[in-house]
Enzyme design. Structure first.
Site, PDB file in Angstrom:
ATOM      1  N   GLU A  77       0.993  -1.182   0.004  1.00 28.01           N
ATOM      2  CA  GLU A  77      -0.137   0.036  -0.077  1.00 28.01           C
ATOM      3  C   GLU A  77       0.684   1.363   0.081  1.00 28.01           C
ATOM      4  O   GLU A  77       0.835   2.253   0.853  1.00 28.01           O
ATOM      5  CB  GLU A  77      -0.870   0.041   1.132  1.00 28.01           C
ATOM      6  CG  GLU A  77      -1.969  -1.085   1.093  1.00 28.01           C
ATOM      7  CD  GLU A  77      -3.198  -1.136   2.075  1.00 28.01           C
ATOM      8  OE1 GLU A  77      -2.866  -0.300   3.139  1.00 28.01           O
ATOM      9  OE2 GLU A  77      -4.212  -1.614   1.709  1.00 28.01           O
TER      10      GLU A  77
ATOM     11  N   GLU B  40      -5.587  -8.577   0.229  1.00 28.64           N
ATOM     12  CA  GLU B  40      -6.375  -8.205   1.385  1.00 28.64           C
ATOM     13  C   GLU B  40      -7.803  -8.050   1.033  1.00 28.64           C
ATOM     14  O   GLU B  40      -8.142  -7.504  -0.152  1.00 28.64           O
ATOM     15  CB  GLU B  40      -5.896  -6.924   1.927  1.00 28.64           C
ATOM     16  CG  GLU B  40      -4.615  -7.292   2.806  1.00 28.64           C
ATOM     17  CD  GLU B  40      -4.021  -5.771   3.489  1.00 28.64           C
ATOM     18  OE1 GLU B  40      -4.866  -5.093   4.227  1.00 28.64           O
ATOM     19  OE2 GLU B  40      -2.908  -5.763   3.354  1.00 28.64           O
TER      20      GLU B  40
HETATM   21  C1  BGP Z   1      -4.658  -2.298   4.910  1.00 27.95           C
HETATM   22  C2  BGP Z   1      -3.374  -2.686   5.918  1.00 27.95           C
HETATM   23  C3  BGP Z   1      -3.457  -3.674   6.781  1.00 27.95           C
HETATM   24  C4  BGP Z   1      -4.728  -3.522   7.536  1.00 27.95           C
HETATM   25  C5  BGP Z   1      -6.057  -3.081   6.678  1.00 27.95           C
HETATM   26  C6  BGP Z   1      -7.094  -2.819   7.605  1.00 27.95           C
HETATM   27  O1  BGP Z   1      -4.563  -1.103   4.684  1.00 27.95           O
HETATM   28  O2  BGP Z   1      -2.327  -3.165   4.590  1.00 27.95           O
HETATM   29  O3  BGP Z   1      -2.272  -3.775   7.429  1.00 27.95           O
HETATM   30  O4  BGP Z   1      -4.320  -2.866   8.621  1.00 27.95           O
HETATM   31  O5  BGP Z   1      -5.807  -2.309   5.869  1.00 27.95           O
HETATM   32  O6  BGP Z   1      -7.064  -1.520   8.074  1.00 27.95           O
HETATM   33  P1  BGP Z   1      -7.014  -1.287   9.717  1.00 27.95           P
HETATM   34  O7  BGP Z   1      -6.138  -1.980  10.583  1.00 27.95           O
HETATM   35  O8  BGP Z   1      -6.760   0.063   9.650  1.00 27.95           O
HETATM   36  O9  BGP Z   1      -8.584  -1.431   9.802  1.00 27.95           O
END
Ligand code: BGP
Length: 472
Positions: free
Chosen positions: A164, A372
């Site tokens: 990201e 993801e």
């Molecule tokens: C993405 C990241 C993850 C994870 C996910 C959920 O942006 O790659 O590491 O954190 O989002 O986000 P959050 O933890 O802020 O809910």
């Protein structure tokens, strides 16, 4: 002539799940590891990364659960400061051993390791030494770190360079900035430097591991126009240009898009480009693109003289208080009246998933991997130790259906790694916001037992994998 379009998941489809080092491992200052930037910046009201999900201690239990779930692949990240506590130079043997054992066990269970090289955890010492991603010095250090990984983990077939890259423009806790330099200027300089580091990693991989597949993982939020007003249609396009295609074109074509470049120049925030930079980036074409998809967004046009707004996230999952950001003269984010939202105001939009997969595949004709996708919500442990997370099952089912349709539409997708395998420390919201198939018995304030408890979604996903996606 009639052509039968393949629309079921291919036989070798990688059904997986994902995590990241600092969010699950714990022991963040032990066994030779030093602090990373994202750990340092973690909100102090949340569980801290010294325990996280206790994975450093319980990794064998966790992999046994992956086997029980039937995972074909597991996406995890390697912590740079666990391998190189000084950011470069001396290797921490304990760190190497930890990941070596993990990979060995995954292979023993026929679970394909998909390794993220960089998931927000720059060694803090490099931040202090030369300003981290703001200095070109980081490129050599990143390349040296990659060399260590490619040397010791040469049996890994799938690599993700940077997670990201786009998020550093949105989420302040992932990066550190110099207060003396205009923020926007800094972000685009860092983005350029990070793109070069990503390119170097690809070049190195081609030399050291010619059979491995490598690509970036990009967080993608498709932008929809607020109305059919031509200004809004253009606003959505501009948001996509700056938030998605800037990165995609750099990765895939090695070019700054003309609209983006003009915008940067007009605002005096264009990065410094040295003579060999673009050739280096252009010749580093990835094998696939990792897509992190959680939500879509609506944008409308706003005039140049509108007030500037910064993104303010709903961090506590209690109030509907997200404030979307804007770029006056181009676009402003807003809520979508047609979608449901999570407790943290993320728009739930499975159709947007199909839409963006089509869009990206059409534009770039490169295989995609879903690195993801998932639902962050509250999960309650019942007295008899169960977690009935039907909301998560519904979310994942709806997204897998749309994924299947995108494949039917023609997109080549190699795998699906929902976020996350076990509950973990959400970077934005701590342990309260859970994502896992496996419940971890702890909360932000209390360590409790760290027991691993299978949620209803675990049993559901087990059937999905066993039926190769036909039983949803
Ligand atoms: C993405 C990241 C993850 C994870 C996910 C959920 O942006 O790659 O590491 O954190 O989002 O986000 P959050 O933890 O802020 O809910």
């Amino acid at each position: 002539m009639s052509v039968q379009a393949p629309h079921l998941f291919p036989d070798d489809f990688l059904w997986g799940a994902a995590t990241a080092a600092y969010q699950i491992e714990g022991d963040h200052l032990k066994y030779g590891k030093t602090l990373s930037v994202v750990e340092k910046n973690m909100n102090k009201n949340y569980a801290d990364p010294s325990i996280a999900s206790g994975h450093y201690q319980y990794w064998e239990k966790d992999i046994a659960l992956m086997k029980e779930l039937g995972l074909k692949a597991y996406r995890f990240s390697i912590s740079w400061p666990r391998i190189l506590p000084n950011g470069r130079g001396k290797i921490n043997q304990e760190g190497l051993d930890f990941y070596r054992n993990l990979i060995n066990k995954l292979k023993e269970y026929e679970i394909e390791p998909i390794v993220t090289i960089y998931h927000f955890d720059l060694p803090q010492c490099l931040q202090e030494e030369y300003g981290g991603w703001s200095s070109r010095k980081v490129i050599d250090d990143f390349e040296a770190y990659c060399r260590v990984l490619f040397t010791y983990f040469d049996d890994v077939n799938y690599w993700l360079t940077i997670n990201e890259q786009s998020n550093m423009f949105q989420l302040p806790y992932l990066m550190e900035f110099n207060p003396d330099i205009p923020l926007e200027k800094q972000k685009y300089e860092m983005n350029h430097i990070m793109t070069l580091a990503h390119a170097k990693a690809i070049h190195l991989c081609r030399t050291q591991l010619p059979n491995a597949k490598i690509g970036p993982a990009l967080g993608i939020i498709p932008n929809y126009p607020a109305s059919s007003k031509p200004e809004d249609i253009l606003a959505a396009r501009h948001a996509d240009e700056l938030r998605t295609y800037l990165f995609m074109d750099l990765y895939m074509k090695g070019e700054y898009r003309p609209f983006v470049w003009n915008y940067l120049v007009e605002n005096g925030i264009e990065p410094t480009i040295e003579p060999e930079d673009m050739a280096c980036i252009k010749s580093a074409k990835p094998d696939f693109i990792g897509i992190n998809y959680y939500q879509s967004r609506v944008v409308k046009y706003i005039p140049e003289d509108a007030d500037k707004k910064e993104l303010k996230l709903n961090y506590d999952g209690k109030d509907d208080d997200t404030q979307y950001d804007n770029i006056p003269g181009l676009f402003e984010g807003m809520t979508n009246p047609f979608t449901q939202k999570t407790r943290w105001d993320w728009e739930i939009d499975p159709i947007g998933f199909r839409y963006i997969l089509n869009e990206l595949y059409d534009r770039y004709q490169i295989p995609l991997m879903i690195t993801e996708n998932g639902l962050g919500t509250l999960d309650e442990l019942t007295e008899d130790k169960q977690v009935h997370d039907q909301e998560r099952i519904d979310f994942l089912r709806d997204h897998i259906r749309q994924l299947q349709l995108a494949i039917k539409d023609g997109a080549e997708v190699w795998g699906y790694m929902p976020w996350s395998f076990i509950d973990l420390l959400s970077t934005s919201s701590g342990f309260r916001k859970r994502y896992g198939f496996v419940y971890i018995d702890r909360d932000d304030k209390n360590m409790k037992t760290l027991e691993r408890i299978k949620k209803d979604s675990f049993v559901w996903y087990q059937k999905v994998i066993a039926s190769n996606g036909s039983r949803l």
